[in-house]
Scaffold this motif. Structure first.
Motif, PDB file in Angstrom:
ATOM      1  N   LYS A   1     -43.057  23.634  19.940  1.00 30.19           N
ATOM      2  CA  LYS A   1     -42.088  24.374  20.752  1.00 30.19           C
ATOM      3  C   LYS A   1     -40.698  23.791  20.545  1.00 30.19           C
ATOM      4  O   LYS A   1     -40.425  22.666  20.930  1.00 30.19           O
ATOM      5  CB  LYS A   1     -42.455  24.315  22.232  1.00 30.19           C
ATOM      6  N   ARG A   2     -39.841  24.564  19.912  1.00 30.02           N
ATOM      7  CA  ARG A   2     -38.448  24.194  19.703  1.00 30.02           C
ATOM      8  C   ARG A   2     -37.679  25.434  19.256  1.00 30.02           C
ATOM      9  O   ARG A   2     -37.881  25.928  18.160  1.00 30.02           O
ATOM     10  CB  ARG A   2     -38.307  23.119  18.634  1.00 30.02           C
ATOM     11  N   PRO A   3     -36.782  25.936  20.054  1.00 30.04           N
ATOM     12  CA  PRO A   3     -36.040  27.148  19.712  1.00 30.04           C
ATOM     13  C   PRO A   3     -34.785  26.911  18.860  1.00 30.04           C
ATOM     14  O   PRO A   3     -34.186  27.860  18.367  1.00 30.04           O
ATOM     15  CB  PRO A   3     -35.646  27.711  21.081  1.00 30.04           C
ATOM     16  N   GLU A   4     -34.386  25.668  18.641  1.00 34.61           N
ATOM     17  CA  GLU A   4     -33.101  25.398  18.000  1.00 34.61           C
ATOM     18  C   GLU A   4     -32.988  25.954  16.587  1.00 34.61           C
ATOM     19  O   GLU A   4     -31.943  26.475  16.195  1.00 34.61           O
ATOM     20  CB  GLU A   4     -32.820  23.890  17.962  1.00 34.61           C
ATOM     21  N   LEU A   5     -34.046  25.835  15.796  1.00 36.48           N
ATOM     22  CA  LEU A   5     -33.967  26.284  14.405  1.00 36.48           C
ATOM     23  C   LEU A   5     -33.797  27.799  14.342  1.00 36.48           C
ATOM     24  O   LEU A   5     -32.993  28.310  13.565  1.00 36.48           O
ATOM     25  CB  LEU A   5     -35.210  25.854  13.630  1.00 36.48           C
ATOM     26  N   TYR A   6     -34.517  28.515  15.165  1.00 35.46           N
ATOM     27  CA  TYR A   6     -34.383  29.974  15.218  1.00 35.46           C
ATOM     28  C   TYR A   6     -32.951  30.352  15.582  1.00 35.46           C
ATOM     29  O   TYR A   6     -32.326  31.187  14.926  1.00 35.46           O
ATOM     30  CB  TYR A   6     -35.360  30.550  16.240  1.00 35.46           C
ATOM     31  N   GLN A   7     -32.429  29.710  16.593  1.00 32.27           N
ATOM     32  CA  GLN A   7     -31.075  30.022  17.046  1.00 32.27           C
ATOM     33  C   GLN A   7     -30.036  29.705  15.979  1.00 32.27           C
ATOM     34  O   GLN A   7     -29.058  30.425  15.815  1.00 32.27           O
ATOM     35  CB  GLN A   7     -30.765  29.258  18.336  1.00 32.27           C
ATOM     36  N   LYS A   8     -30.245  28.643  15.226  1.00 27.55           N
ATOM     37  CA  LYS A   8     -29.284  28.232  14.197  1.00 27.55           C
ATOM     38  C   LYS A   8     -29.366  29.118  12.950  1.00 27.55           C
ATOM     39  O   LYS A   8     -28.340  29.475  12.377  1.00 27.55           O
ATOM     40  CB  LYS A   8     -29.544  26.780  13.813  1.00 27.55           C
ATOM     41  N   MET A   9     -30.571  29.491  12.540  1.00 30.59           N
ATOM     42  CA  MET A   9     -30.744  30.178  11.257  1.00 30.59           C
ATOM     43  C   MET A   9     -30.701  31.699  11.345  1.00 30.59           C
ATOM     44  O   MET A   9     -30.326  32.365  10.392  1.00 30.59           O
ATOM     45  CB  MET A   9     -32.063  29.742  10.595  1.00 30.59           C
ATOM     46  N   LYS A  10     -31.084  32.262  12.456  1.00 30.57           N
ATOM     47  CA  LYS A  10     -31.116  33.726  12.610  1.00 30.57           C
ATOM     48  C   LYS A  10     -29.684  34.243  12.682  1.00 30.57           C
ATOM     49  O   LYS A  10     -28.902  33.797  13.494  1.00 30.57           O
ATOM     50  CB  LYS A  10     -31.893  34.091  13.882  1.00 30.57           C
ATOM     51  N   THR A  11     -29.354  35.221  11.818  1.00 32.12           N
ATOM     52  CA  THR A  11     -27.965  35.671  11.754  1.00 32.12           C
ATOM     53  C   THR A  11     -27.756  37.121  12.153  1.00 32.12           C
ATOM     54  O   THR A  11     -26.636  37.574  12.238  1.00 32.12           O
ATOM     55  CB  THR A  11     -27.407  35.502  10.336  1.00 32.12           C
ATOM     56  N   ASN A  12     -28.838  37.864  12.361  1.00 33.65           N
ATOM     57  CA  ASN A  12     -28.656  39.275  12.697  1.00 33.65           C
ATOM     58  C   ASN A  12     -29.733  39.718  13.683  1.00 33.65           C
ATOM     59  O   ASN A  12     -30.576  38.930  14.080  1.00 33.65           O
ATOM     60  CB  ASN A  12     -28.659  40.135  11.432  1.00 33.65           C
ATOM     61  N   ASP A  13     -29.685  40.975  14.036  1.00 31.70           N
ATOM     62  CA  ASP A  13     -30.622  41.495  15.041  1.00 31.70           C
ATOM     63  C   ASP A  13     -31.925  42.022  14.455  1.00 31.70           C
ATOM     64  O   ASP A  13     -32.754  42.552  15.183  1.00 31.70           O
ATOM     65  CB  ASP A  13     -29.948  42.615  15.849  1.00 31.70           C
ATOM     66  N   ASN A  14     -32.105  41.910  13.160  1.00 31.55           N
ATOM     67  CA  ASN A  14     -33.362  42.361  12.563  1.00 31.55           C
ATOM     68  C   ASN A  14     -34.517  41.519  13.085  1.00 31.55           C
ATOM     69  O   ASN A  14     -34.357  40.342  13.392  1.00 31.55           O
ATOM     70  CB  ASN A  14     -33.291  42.270  11.040  1.00 31.55           C
ATOM     71  N   THR A  15     -35.685  42.126  13.136  1.00 27.12           N
ATOM     72  CA  THR A  15     -36.855  41.425  13.674  1.00 27.12           C
ATOM     73  C   THR A  15     -37.507  40.503  12.653  1.00 27.12           C
ATOM     74  O   THR A  15     -38.387  39.725  13.002  1.00 27.12           O
ATOM     75  CB  THR A  15     -37.899  42.435  14.176  1.00 27.12           C
ATOM     76  N   PHE A  16     -37.056  40.565  11.393  1.00 31.45           N
ATOM     77  CA  PHE A  16     -37.665  39.766  10.330  1.00 31.45           C
ATOM     78  C   PHE A  16     -36.582  39.322   9.364  1.00 31.45           C
ATOM     79  O   PHE A  16     -35.702  40.099   8.998  1.00 31.45           O
ATOM     80  CB  PHE A  16     -38.723  40.602   9.595  1.00 31.45           C
TER      81      PHE A  16
END
Length: 127
Positions: free
Chosen positions: A70-85
């Motif tokens: 459980k760690r949301p930081e990587l998702y928050q840092k790397m995700k750049t758009n609203d696409n689901t994938f």
């Protein structure tokens, strides 16, 4: 895990990030299936795979018993758009080499990696 943890792979491994809102989406599942039959080829190309969701991540795709952390930081840092994938390829130098929202075919993945200077040098030295 955070982006700093990805630095441990720099100059050692290439990194493929599979990012999804939910691991049960068809694109995410199809991407996993595409990669699961390629373990030897992925290892030969020094590729490490991370599965990333909004709250959890795990390293690998070859075990049913992947340990999710459980760690949301990587998702928050790397995700750049609203696409689901999203798929992101990071080279040995730590630089982003590919980012796309569609299924990444093995042919395209290997063509990108095999075209990288360090990979070409390794292949040429083998021959």
């Amino acid at each position: 895990m955070n982006a700093q943890d990805l630095l441990k792979h720099q100059w050692e491994d290439r990194v493929l990030l599979l990012i999804a809102h939910n691991t049960n989406t068809p694109k995410f599942q199809n991407q996993l299936k595409t990669l699961q039959n390629q373990e030897k080829n992925l290892k030969d190309r020094k590729l490490v795979i991370y599965q990333i969701t909004p709250s959890y991540y795990c390293q690998g795709v070859f075990s049913e018993e992947n340990k999710w952390t459980k760690r949301p930081e990587l998702y928050q840092k790397m995700k750049t758009n609203d696409n689901t994938f999203e798929v992101i390829l990071i080279g040995l130098d730590g630089g982003e080499k590919l980012r796309q929202n569609e299924l990444l075919t093995i042919d395209k993945l290997f063509a990108i990696i095999d075209g990288m200077p360090m990979r070409r040098a390794k292949t040429e030295n083998k021959n």
